[in-house]
Design a protein around this motif. Sequence first.
Motif, short mmCIF file in Angstrom:
data_model
loop_
_atom_site.label_atom_id
_atom_site.label_comp_id
_atom_site.label_asym_id
_atom_site.label_seq_id
_atom_site.Cartn_x
_atom_site.Cartn_y
_atom_site.Cartn_z
N LEU A 65 0.82 -1.21 0.00
CA LEU A 65 0.00 0.00 0.00
C LEU A 65 0.86 1.26 0.00
CD1 LEU A 65 -2.84 -1.16 2.39
CD2 LEU A 65 -3.05 -0.62 -0.02
N THR A 66 2.05 1.21 0.56
CA THR A 66 2.97 2.33 0.45
C THR A 66 3.31 2.59 -1.01
OG1 THR A 66 3.95 1.66 2.56
CG2 THR A 66 5.17 3.26 1.27
N SER A 69 0.16 4.24 -2.70
CA SER A 69 -0.52 5.36 -2.05
C SER A 69 -0.15 6.69 -2.70
CB SER A 69 -0.12 5.40 -0.56
OG SER A 69 -0.47 6.65 0.02
N MET A 72 2.04 8.71 -0.18
CA MET A 72 3.45 8.36 -0.05
C MET A 72 4.22 8.66 -1.32
SD MET A 72 3.39 7.43 3.09
CE MET A 72 4.98 6.71 3.42
N LEU A 140 -7.73 4.42 -6.25
CA LEU A 140 -6.74 4.70 -5.21
C LEU A 140 -6.90 6.11 -4.66
CD1 LEU A 140 -3.59 2.98 -6.74
CD2 LEU A 140 -4.87 2.25 -4.71
N PHE A 144 -7.86 7.02 -0.47
CA PHE A 144 -6.96 7.71 0.44
C PHE A 144 -7.31 9.18 0.66
CE2 PHE A 144 -4.32 4.18 -1.24
CZ PHE A 144 -4.19 3.50 -0.05
N HIS A 495 0.18 3.49 4.57
CA HIS A 495 -0.12 4.25 3.36
C HIS A 495 -0.20 5.74 3.62
CE1 HIS A 495 -4.08 4.18 5.18
NE2 HIS A 495 -4.13 2.87 5.08
#
Length: 530
Positions: A65-66, A69, A72, A140, A144, A495
């Motif tokens: 997820l990093t 994201s 990030m 995505l 987020f 994330h």
Amino acid sequence: MSTEVFDAVVIGAGHNGLVAANLLADAGWSVLVLEQAEKPGGAVRTDEVTAPGFRNDLCSAFFPLTAVSPVMRGLRLEDHGLSWRHAPDVLAHVLPDDRCVVLSRDIERTAASADEFAPGDGAAWRSLFGQWQDIREPLLNALFTPFPPVRPAVRLLRRTGVADALRLARMLTLPARRLGEEHFDGEGARLLLAGNAAHSDLSVDNAGSAVFGWLLAMIGQDVGFPVPVGGAGELIAALVRRLAARGGEIRCGCPATEVLVAGGRAMGVRDADGNPIRARKAVLADVPAPTLYGEMVAPEWLPSRLLDDLGRFQWDSATVKVDWALSGPVPWTAEGARGAGTIHLGADLDGLSAFGGELVRGRSPRNPFLLFGQMTTSDPHRSPPGTEAAWAYTHVPRGLMEHREELDRQIARIEKTIEASAPGFRELIQGRYVQGPLELAAHDPGLVGGAISGGTTAIHQQLFFRPVPGLGRADTPVDRLFLAGSSAHPGGAVHGGPGANAARAALARAGLLGEGYAAVIGAANRAVYR
């Protein structure tokens, strides 16, 4: 002594707190981060805890997820010394009968592995991944951002159309087991979805578990499960370097014990020595919601309905994790497991259902489902040549494993499960580091009772129900106080979403929207908690 003054004080130097601090520093704010532990990072830490030369990740280890994201990616941590590595394969699920299905960044390899269980499942996997590729970016962006994600949702709707958007929404509400059954004939591809769903605290038979399995499986197919070169702590080191370059300050071994409130507005914090620290514009708390509202804010500043709702807050299940220093590679009998960074083992589909059922009933599963990490396979910098730094974790009911005898029995079950698929594993162990629920919470107080997600991932505590029924935003009933930890939407994992949402809310409150923003949020809070 004069009171220190900053534009913002961030409570907690976990990754969300550091993300929030970086975004505020980017806006030119003076920022102080207060951290209870002696090192920053929270649940993202690397140490030599098993044997000299072995760098073991204490909690978080793989970072899919990093990698995807938007938060990030926008920080460009690679400019601050962070680099990534991948294992040859992303993931393998080893069944109790030693069959194995492999998820690879090479879609042809994944499809061929799925076809070994049922011809045609490879084509079905390609189709499912094609759907992901079509909606990847708008989805995505929607995940987020604060709820409701109006603009990303509009873009997603334009991409899919109304009919397909409704089908996508239905798909994401399914149990993971049902999603696999609708798309695949064989157990292999079904397990790639169900095993990834079990990274959450949900059973594969729970409504809503499909979204976790599908998301992690598609991200794994897309970008893999990368690891920072040198250890998970290098991700934190990059965030710290970035913040320092922008003038931010971090104080470790210096916990904030109280949020100071006057007239319904957060004015700063008090540290463990009793010293007040003034925050001109905002206080952001990277702590669990029950900690913030139950311990750090005086109850007279909180609506009674919020406090009542907090009494129903549900934690995710507890965790037991063990790290090893191994003298050689794990001797898997399933060839597909040898090059995988992450391995699922101990359960087929029925076993996953039984595992989830026992957790729900508060019983320690007799046959634990394991998530296993081969870190040297993923990054050769983790241990001496010819060795392996490895770990495994499993979920257990809350309140168990709090006595060493219970924990030792669970570790024995874990190692027995591995030995069944890798005969000779125990003979390779040079060092072992065990963390049960109490040890995890001692390492990072945010992991309350061994919960690693800041609260259950069940649908009744997601979106605008997270952490309690409300707005699904970082704003709190206290003006200029923002919840920045994984108890807030969009929840756990690395994330940066909660930290970024809190920073954006703080900037909006202090910026052009100013008092108007406060009035709107205040009215919404009053409506929710009336």
